[in-house]
Motif scaffolding. Structure first.
Motif, PDB file in Angstrom:
ATOM      1  N   GLU A 112      49.298  45.340  32.251  1.00 52.42           N
ATOM      2  CA  GLU A 112      48.099  45.698  33.016  1.00 52.42           C
ATOM      3  C   GLU A 112      47.095  44.563  33.067  1.00 52.42           C
ATOM      4  O   GLU A 112      46.693  44.113  34.131  1.00 52.42           O
ATOM      5  N   ILE A 113      46.668  44.137  31.871  1.00 53.33           N
ATOM      6  CA  ILE A 113      45.516  43.230  31.787  1.00 53.33           C
ATOM      7  C   ILE A 113      45.877  41.835  32.272  1.00 53.33           C
ATOM      8  O   ILE A 113      45.104  41.196  32.976  1.00 53.33           O
ATOM      9  N   ASN A 114      47.076  41.369  31.915  1.00 54.34           N
ATOM     10  CA  ASN A 114      47.443  39.997  32.254  1.00 54.34           C
ATOM     11  C   ASN A 114      48.199  39.876  33.567  1.00 54.34           C
ATOM     12  O   ASN A 114      48.498  38.771  34.008  1.00 54.34           O
ATOM     13  N   PHE A 145      46.121  43.665  36.811  1.00 60.06           N
ATOM     14  CA  PHE A 145      44.709  43.475  37.162  1.00 60.06           C
ATOM     15  C   PHE A 145      44.509  42.153  37.910  1.00 60.06           C
ATOM     16  O   PHE A 145      43.615  42.030  38.751  1.00 60.06           O
TER      17      PHE A 145
END
Lengths: 203, 203
Positions: A101-103, A106
């Protein structure tokens, strides 16, 4: 119980794929995001943050955030386990879910929302420089992921999990974000073909 | 078992506060992020994404991502429950944990990383316009949170959870990000004073 759904958008699709993998049927209430219906009263009164999907239980309780909705169904229907099993297994799935998700997801979302002309009224202010800065970040992560996938079948280990759902949908989201999946990432390609061949990918 | 720690940075602190609430002692390996030690071999070989904290188990297994590390300890030591109890309770904590992260903490982090002069070599490219755009987003979320906290003691309900840890640390992170917590958010202030008064806040 009913699920306010947002069609093609990545987050609503994450929940639909998750439910398909679990074999759970939930009545859907379609919300036309292209017509900005998610900013209308029906969604806003249930989720003031105006994001989809939104799950409404029979007693009126509201759950938002796709991963939270998925976890609710995981607790109610533990098999097949899509959040991992055992303390270490659950933590490893959480680690990979968050890395995806974050790396990755998103970054793809930022590239889409801050560069695509259709997003001008959605993302205010739209900052193309920020969108462009996220494209190499997404690609850098995919190179890291390629090395990881040389050792195992799925993102978080030998079993398909929510981290694969997030990853598959993020790869699909690269198309409108105008990021090309490099041909030399052979392990990512092998994994991507396998997860998109599952019946759940059509959900 | 050892935890590679990053001192004052928000994510390492999230895990330390979580462990303090659980009453769990884990040997810390200090990593000087100001001296960029998290980009050195010791961390990079364990987490190629070069982020802290990193948990190393006795058999060498690596866990990264603060929330994943917290979940590992939650599974091993369920009491006090900081990720909620029951299907709905766990889902509600996950929902609030994600709202506090995505709509608040990440906005504060962007404001810090893209505006603060000390972050110029960390965040490449540094895009001040993106940093500034995140300040009103963080404040908008805090107004929403204020209304929610008028009805209950903690972020996700009547019990202290990981969502309170994330929120407290995000509020503290507003100071270097140069965002002021508005005085009229009386419910947020009441909650913030309560959570910072807990012994775990010093961890």
């Amino acid at each position: 119980m009913k699920l306010f759904d947002g069609g093609k958008a990545p987050n609503p699709r994450r929940v639909r794929v998750f439910l398909a993998e679990k074999g759970i049927d939930v009545p859907l209430v379609p919300v036309d995001m292209a017509a900005m219906e998610h900013r209308g009263d029906s969604v806003s009164s249930r989720n003031p943050l105006q994001r989809l999907p939104v799950l409404e239980l029979d007693d009126g309780t509201i759950l938002t955030e796709s991963v939270a909705i998925c976890r609710y169904f995981e607790e109610l229907h533990p098999e097949p386990a899509l959040f991992g099993t055992g303390a270490l297994g659950k933590a490893q799935v959480e680690m990979w879910q968050r890395r995806m998700e974050i790396n990755f997801m998103f970054c793809v979302a930022a590239a889409f929302r801050h560069v695509h002309p259709a997003m001008e009224g959605w993302e205010v202010p739209q900052i193309p420089q920020w969108g462009e800065a996220n494209k190499p970040k997404a690609l850098e992560f995919l190179h890291f992921l390629d090395g990881e996938l040389s050792n195992r079948e799925f993102v978080a280990g030998d079993s398909y999990t929510i981290a694969d759902i997030t990853g598959m949908i993020a790869v699909d989201f690269m198309k409108p974000a105008r990021i090309v999946l490099p041909e030399d990432l052979t392990h990512v390609w092998r994994w991507y073909k396998a997860v998109t061949a599952r019946p759940s990918a059509k959900a």
